[in-house]
Design an enzyme around this catalytic site. Structure first.
Site, PDB file in Angstrom:
ATOM      1  N   VAL A   1       2.378 -15.961  -1.442  1.00 28.63           N
ATOM      2  CA  VAL A   1       2.652 -17.248  -2.079  1.00 28.63           C
ATOM      3  C   VAL A   1       3.952 -17.903  -1.619  1.00 28.63           C
ATOM      4  CG1 VAL A   1       1.270 -16.700  -4.106  1.00 28.63           C
ATOM      5  CG2 VAL A   1       3.699 -16.142  -4.111  1.00 28.63           C
TER       6      VAL A   1
ATOM      7  N   GLU B   1       0.829  -1.206   0.000  1.00 33.17           N
ATOM      8  CA  GLU B   1       0.000   0.000   0.000  1.00 33.17           C
ATOM      9  C   GLU B   1       0.862   1.253   0.000  1.00 33.17           C
ATOM     10  OE1 GLU B   1      -4.005   2.002   1.762  1.00 33.17           O
ATOM     11  OE2 GLU B   1      -3.443   0.000   2.442  1.00 33.17           O
TER      12      GLU B   1
END
Length: 140
Positions: free
Chosen positions: A91, A63
């Site tokens: 991941v 962000e």
């Protein structure tokens, strides 16, 4: 208007002083006309209890770089940016070292910017893939 890489990096790093970005040791390291790059060290300051990079720290990095990147497309004297939605897929885990986040613009509208942020390790392996939507607002 000609893009000024050094000016953009200086602006982002100066604005980070005394903020979460400084606390997380996020440093803006590269910029282009449609991307912004920042790094963050992975150490105990950003770990979750299992000793791995906290997903929330990754999202904070994403962000931060995606919101700062929207500054390239606005007039900061007349407009401001607000992140309104972020999603992240984590991941791969990371215990130590450095991660690099690269924000690339997917949609540059007058009021909405959509960014893809790839967070990778030193070997260019994907750690997290994030998507950030920013709203462009008139400055009050």
């Amino acid at each position: 208007m000609v893009f000024d890489r050094e000016k953009m990096l200086l602006l982002c790093n100066d604005w980070s002083k005394n903020t979460l970005m400084q606390t997380l040791e996020i440093e803006y390291t590269d910029a282009g006309e449609d991307f912004l790059v920042a790094t963050m060290p992975v150490n105990s300051r950003v770990h979750q209890p299992m000793g791995l990079l906290h997903g929330g720290a990754s999202v904070a990095l994403a962000e931060s770089v995606g919101s700062a990147a929207s500054l390239m497309f606005i007039n900061p004297e007349k407009q401001e940016v607000r992140g309104i939605e972020i999603s992240a897929n984590h991941v791969r885990s990371k215990k130590e070292g450095m991660v690099t986040a690269t924000a690339k613009i997917l949609h540059k509208g007058a009021s909405i910017h959509l960014w893809e942020i790839r967070i990778e390790d030193e070997k260019d392996r994907l750690i997290s893939l994030c998507k950030l939507t920013n709203m462009v607002l008139p400055r009050r």
